[in-house]
Every structure is written in structure tokens, then in C-alpha cells.
Design a protein around this motif. Structure first.
Motif, PDB file in Angstrom:
ATOM      1  N   LEU A  14       7.855 -16.944 -15.812  1.00 56.83           N
ATOM      2  CA  LEU A  14       7.931 -15.553 -15.249  1.00 56.83           C
ATOM      3  C   LEU A  14       6.654 -15.275 -14.481  1.00 56.83           C
ATOM      4  CD1 LEU A  14       9.220 -12.538 -14.788  1.00 56.83           C
ATOM      5  CD2 LEU A  14       7.664 -11.959 -17.029  1.00 56.83           C
ATOM      6  N   ILE A  15       6.737 -15.116 -13.031  1.00 57.58           N
ATOM      7  CA  ILE A  15       5.735 -14.967 -12.226  1.00 57.58           C
ATOM      8  C   ILE A  15       5.905 -13.567 -11.662  1.00 57.58           C
ATOM      9  CG2 ILE A  15       4.454 -16.000 -10.361  1.00 57.58           C
ATOM     10  CD1 ILE A  15       5.409 -18.500 -11.015  1.00 57.58           C
ATOM     11  N   ASN A  16       5.150 -12.614 -11.781  1.00 56.44           N
ATOM     12  CA  ASN A  16       5.095 -11.343 -11.136  1.00 56.44           C
ATOM     13  C   ASN A  16       3.839 -11.226 -10.012  1.00 56.44           C
ATOM     14  OD1 ASN A  16       7.027 -10.291 -12.668  1.00 56.44           O
ATOM     15  ND2 ASN A  16       5.794  -9.649 -14.360  1.00 56.44           N
ATOM     16  N   VAL A  17       4.282 -10.857  -8.926  1.00 59.16           N
ATOM     17  CA  VAL A  17       3.457 -10.823  -7.814  1.00 59.16           C
ATOM     18  C   VAL A  17       2.596  -9.384  -7.924  1.00 59.16           C
ATOM     19  CG1 VAL A  17       2.950 -10.860  -5.469  1.00 59.16           C
ATOM     20  CG2 VAL A  17       4.765 -12.299  -6.329  1.00 59.16           C
ATOM     21  N   SER A  18       1.329  -9.496  -7.953  1.00 53.76           N
ATOM     22  CA  SER A  18       0.519  -8.097  -8.145  1.00 53.76           C
ATOM     23  C   SER A  18      -0.259  -8.193  -6.689  1.00 53.76           C
ATOM     24  CB  SER A  18      -0.425  -8.287  -9.383  1.00 53.76           C
ATOM     25  OG  SER A  18      -1.229  -7.234  -9.254  1.00 53.76           O
ATOM     26  N   SER A  19      -1.668  -8.069  -6.763  1.00 54.74           N
ATOM     27  CA  SER A  19      -2.349  -7.881  -5.680  1.00 54.74           C
ATOM     28  C   SER A  19      -3.724  -7.844  -5.977  1.00 54.74           C
ATOM     29  CB  SER A  19      -2.129  -6.638  -4.841  1.00 54.74           C
ATOM     30  OG  SER A  19      -2.940  -6.081  -4.022  1.00 54.74           O
ATOM     31  N   GLY A  20      -4.541  -8.347  -5.036  1.00 57.12           N
ATOM     32  CA  GLY A  20      -6.122  -7.746  -5.385  1.00 57.12           C
ATOM     33  C   GLY A  20      -6.294  -6.457  -5.694  1.00 57.12           C
ATOM     34  N   GLY A  21      -5.488  -5.735  -5.170  1.00 59.54           N
ATOM     35  CA  GLY A  21      -5.338  -4.258  -5.447  1.00 59.54           C
ATOM     36  C   GLY A  21      -4.907  -3.725  -7.014  1.00 59.54           C
ATOM     37  N   GLY A  22      -4.484  -5.046  -7.654  1.00 53.22           N
ATOM     38  CA  GLY A  22      -4.244  -4.700  -9.181  1.00 53.22           C
ATOM     39  C   GLY A  22      -5.406  -5.203  -9.849  1.00 53.22           C
ATOM     40  N   TYR A  23      -6.417  -5.274  -9.375  1.00 51.06           N
ATOM     41  CA  TYR A  23      -7.829  -5.489 -10.123  1.00 51.06           C
ATOM     42  C   TYR A  23      -8.775  -4.971  -9.479  1.00 51.06           C
ATOM     43  CZ  TYR A  23      -5.284  -9.210 -12.442  1.00 51.06           C
ATOM     44  OH  TYR A  23      -4.259 -10.100 -13.222  1.00 51.06           O
ATOM     45  N   THR A  24      -8.840  -4.181  -8.204  1.00 50.11           N
ATOM     46  CA  THR A  24      -9.944  -3.411  -7.546  1.00 50.11           C
ATOM     47  C   THR A  24      -9.292  -2.227  -6.663  1.00 50.11           C
ATOM     48  OG1 THR A  24     -11.411  -5.478  -7.204  1.00 50.11           O
ATOM     49  CG2 THR A  24     -11.774  -3.422  -5.595  1.00 50.11           C
ATOM     50  N   ILE A  25      -9.799  -1.093  -6.982  1.00 45.82           N
ATOM     51  CA  ILE A  25      -9.049   0.311  -6.464  1.00 45.82           C
ATOM     52  C   ILE A  25      -9.542   0.390  -4.871  1.00 45.82           C
ATOM     53  CG2 ILE A  25      -8.886   2.614  -6.471  1.00 45.82           C
ATOM     54  CD1 ILE A  25      -9.582   2.372  -9.297  1.00 45.82           C
ATOM     55  N   VAL A  26      -8.678   0.392  -4.111  1.00 47.40           N
ATOM     56  CA  VAL A  26      -8.947   0.531  -2.824  1.00 47.40           C
ATOM     57  C   VAL A  26      -8.603   1.718  -2.203  1.00 47.40           C
ATOM     58  CG1 VAL A  26      -8.190  -0.614  -0.453  1.00 47.40           C
ATOM     59  CG2 VAL A  26      -7.994  -2.105  -2.397  1.00 47.40           C
ATOM     60  N   GLY A  27      -9.902   2.261  -1.563  1.00 49.68           N
ATOM     61  CA  GLY A  27      -9.618   3.568  -0.766  1.00 49.68           C
ATOM     62  C   GLY A  27      -8.374   3.819   0.002  1.00 49.68           C
ATOM     63  N   ASN A  28      -7.848   4.953  -0.184  1.00 52.70           N
ATOM     64  CA  ASN A  28      -6.589   5.193   0.444  1.00 52.70           C
ATOM     65  C   ASN A  28      -5.434   4.814   0.322  1.00 52.70           C
ATOM     66  OD1 ASN A  28      -6.978   7.438   2.430  1.00 52.70           O
ATOM     67  ND2 ASN A  28      -6.197   6.345   4.123  1.00 52.70           N
ATOM     68  N   ALA A  29      -5.440   3.758  -0.748  1.00 57.55           N
ATOM     69  CA  ALA A  29      -4.461   3.013  -1.560  1.00 57.55           C
ATOM     70  C   ALA A  29      -4.302   3.180  -2.876  1.00 57.55           C
ATOM     71  CB  ALA A  29      -4.401   1.580  -0.832  1.00 57.55           C
ATOM     72  N   ILE A  30      -4.619   4.325  -3.418  1.00 56.30           N
ATOM     73  CA  ILE A  30      -4.950   4.513  -4.783  1.00 56.30           C
ATOM     74  C   ILE A  30      -3.730   4.303  -5.457  1.00 56.30           C
ATOM     75  CG2 ILE A  30      -5.750   6.193  -6.404  1.00 56.30           C
ATOM     76  CD1 ILE A  30      -7.530   7.062  -4.540  1.00 56.30           C
ATOM     77  N   THR A  31      -2.546   5.008  -5.130  1.00 52.82           N
ATOM     78  CA  THR A  31      -1.181   4.986  -5.878  1.00 52.82           C
ATOM     79  C   THR A  31      -0.672   3.840  -5.974  1.00 52.82           C
ATOM     80  OG1 THR A  31      -0.849   7.220  -5.033  1.00 52.82           O
ATOM     81  CG2 THR A  31       1.024   6.034  -6.276  1.00 52.82           C
ATOM     82  N   VAL A  40       1.339  -4.060 -12.941  1.00 52.46           N
ATOM     83  CA  VAL A  40       1.827  -5.377 -12.813  1.00 52.46           C
ATOM     84  C   VAL A  40       0.896  -6.223 -13.505  1.00 52.46           C
ATOM     85  CG1 VAL A  40       2.689  -7.022 -11.173  1.00 52.46           C
ATOM     86  CG2 VAL A  40       3.259  -4.846 -10.913  1.00 52.46           C
ATOM     87  N   SER A  41      -0.243  -6.310 -13.249  1.00 54.38           N
ATOM     88  CA  SER A  41      -1.259  -7.026 -13.683  1.00 54.38           C
ATOM     89  C   SER A  41      -1.641  -6.941 -15.313  1.00 54.38           C
ATOM     90  CB  SER A  41      -2.635  -6.946 -13.101  1.00 54.38           C
ATOM     91  OG  SER A  41      -2.621  -7.283 -11.629  1.00 54.38           O
ATOM     92  N   ALA A  42      -1.740  -5.843 -15.693  1.00 55.36           N
ATOM     93  CA  ALA A  42      -1.933  -5.403 -17.109  1.00 55.36           C
ATOM     94  C   ALA A  42      -0.733  -5.753 -17.909  1.00 55.36           C
ATOM     95  CB  ALA A  42      -2.329  -3.937 -17.297  1.00 55.36           C
ATOM     96  N   PHE A  43       0.586  -5.432 -17.445  1.00 55.36           N
ATOM     97  CA  PHE A  43       1.611  -5.789 -17.990  1.00 55.36           C
ATOM     98  C   PHE A  43       1.995  -7.259 -18.360  1.00 55.36           C
ATOM     99  CE2 PHE A  43       6.224  -6.959 -17.571  1.00 55.36           C
ATOM    100  CZ  PHE A  43       6.778  -6.445 -18.850  1.00 55.36           C
ATOM    101  N   THR A  44       1.784  -8.169 -17.038  1.00 57.12           N
ATOM    102  CA  THR A  44       1.983  -9.511 -17.171  1.00 57.12           C
ATOM    103  C   THR A  44       0.981 -10.103 -17.911  1.00 57.12           C
ATOM    104  OG1 THR A  44       2.854  -9.172 -14.907  1.00 57.12           O
ATOM    105  CG2 THR A  44       2.613 -11.356 -15.878  1.00 57.12           C
TER     106      THR A  44
END
Length: 252
Positions: free
Chosen positions: A132-149, A157-161
Motif C-alpha cells: 500500500l503506497i499513500n501519496v503525501s507531500s513534503g507538506g505532510g512533514y513541514t507546515i507551509v504558510g498559506n497552505a495550512i489546511t 496521510v503521513s502519520a496514518f501510513t
């Protein structure tokens, strides 16, 4: 006959991943909302890899009940790999974000991914060589301004997987659960996140990968026993890592 399922396969990383897996002779079940793009993908695969079977399923996974319907519809297939790639982003302050769009993003990025992952694990966790491979993002490990949600959905996704990977290993299960975390990638992601008709990466984004490059990284992750495949946000090099979040094993 075994199949690899790829959600969000009509463009970007999903499309190129389908081509990459087909080149290895993997039969595919590709899903997305847009039939025309899936038909184009199937035609390209039929031309390049004529022995590969390609099954199309058109569905909108931002409606989470469709996740159950999709999985039920695939009961007649033997699945060896499930890749949850479907997802989209949003760039806006929390106070100004479009809540209808945010609701759809939460359903897609979190809810449908969790449903499909859970159903796949339930049926295949003890089947040899399943992934099972779930696609997260670098934003799944670092909070990016203006893309918080958006980042919050990918933190999920990262924590679940990663947590699922720990759980499977503790149970001695045969399935591997992995997470791919891209950084900026030349796809439709930016224009959909900004709600604009077009977005030009060249000259706008200092560093980025192409979708084809990310599909290559997906294969690197697939071939390896590491849990996380992540693009370093500073160097933009792809790194294979063990789990990154802290994990405390249950005592019960």
C-alpha cells in the motif's frame, strides 16, 4: 492475474506512475473523475506495453461513499499494490479559504484514502508481496504558510501510513505500507490549488521535479524496504527513510 490500483491516474504523478508500472508489465486498474484522460492513458499503455491489461474506473473520490463503491466494484480482481494518489491542494489563509473546496479536499485527501487503505489492509495484509503506497507531500512533514489546511491533510496521510506500517510489522503481516512525499512537482496541482486556469512552473518555482521524475521515485520506493520516500525540501534530492514520526507501541 494481479493488478496495481492507482487513484488519481488521469494526470500528473498518477498518470506517469501508471506508465512506469505498465513498463514493468504490471496490469493496472486506473481511476479518476475524467474518463477521456484515462482513455488516453490506456491507449498510450496499449501502444507501449500491449501485453498489459488496463481497467478503467471513473469515480469521484471527493465523495467518500464512492470509495466504498469503488472497492466493492473491484472485488473480482486480485490486487497486489494499491496506490492512493488522488488528492488536491489549496493555497489560501484559513480565514479566506473556500469551505466547500476544503470539505471536498478533506473527503478526498483523508476520508477516502483511509477507507480504501483500511479495506485493502483488511483483505490483503497477509498476502505475500502486497504493498500500500499513500501519496503525501513534503507538506505532510513541514507546515507551509498559506497552505495550512492542505498540509494538515497530508500530515494525516503521513502519520496514518507510518502508523499503519508499524502496526503491520508488529503483527508480522506480509503487506508493506509506505508513504511517498513529493515536493513541488510540475502537475496540475498548483493551478487547482490557486484556482487559476494555468500555472507555469518554469521561471516561477525555483526547484521542482517533473511528474515523470516523481514516478521514478515511486518505483524506487516500491523496490525498497524503507517506509518513507521523501524529497528533501532544501536539496530536492530524493531520500528513502525509515519512519519519521515518533511512535509509541500499544501496551494492550
Amino acid at each position: 492475474m494481479k493488478y496495481t490500483v492507482i487513484t488519481g491516474a488521469s494526470s500528473g504523478i498518477g498518470y506517469e506512475t501508471a506508465l512506469a508500472f505498465a513498463a514493468r508489465g504490471k496490469n493496472l486498474i486506473v481511476t479518476a473523475r475524467r474518463r477521456e484522460q484515462l482513455e488516453e492513458l490506456k491507449s498510450e499503455i496499449n501502444h507501449n506495453s500491449p501485453d498489459v491489461d488496463v481497467v478503467i474506473r471513473v469515480t469521484d473520490l471527493s465523495v467518500s461513499s464512492n470509495a466504498y463503491k469503488l472497492y466493492e466494484d473491484l472485488q473480482g480482481f486480485e490486487i497486489e499494490t494499491w496506490i492512493n494518489n488522488a488528492g488536491f491542494g489549496n493555497f489560501a489563509s484559513v480565514a479566506k479559504q473556500d469551505l466547500d473546496k476544503i470539505s471536498a479536499m478533506l473527503h478526498l485527501n483523508i476520508e477516502s484514502l483511509t477507507i480504501l487503505s483500511s479495506l485493502f489492509v483488511r483483505d490483503y495484509s497477509n498476502v505475500e508481496e502486497t504493498q500500500l503506497i499513500n501519496v503525501s507531500s513534503g507538506g505532510g512533514y513541514t507546515i507551509v504558510g498559506n497552505a495550512i489546511t492542505y498540509c494538515a491533510t497530508k500530515f494525516y496521510v503521513s502519520a496514518f501510513t507510518e502508523g499503519l506500517s508499524h502496526e503491520l510489522k508488529s503483527q508480522g503481516a506480509l503487506m508493506q505500507a509506505k508513504v511517498l512525499a513529493p515536493a513541488a512537482t510540475e502537475t496540475e496541482f498548483a493551478k487547482l490549488s490557486f484556482d487559476i486556469p494555468e500555472f507555469e512552473y518554469h521561471g516561477t518555482v525555483p526547484k521542482y521535479h517533473t511528474a515523470k521524475e516523481m514516478a521514478g521515485f515511486m518505483l524506487d520506493l516500491y523496490d525498497n524496504d524503507h517506509v518513507v520516500g521523501i524529497v528533501n525540501g532544501l536539496t530536492y534530492e530524493f531520500e528513502l527513510r525509515d519512519t519519521l514520526y515518533n511512535y509509541v507501541a500499544s501496551t494492550r
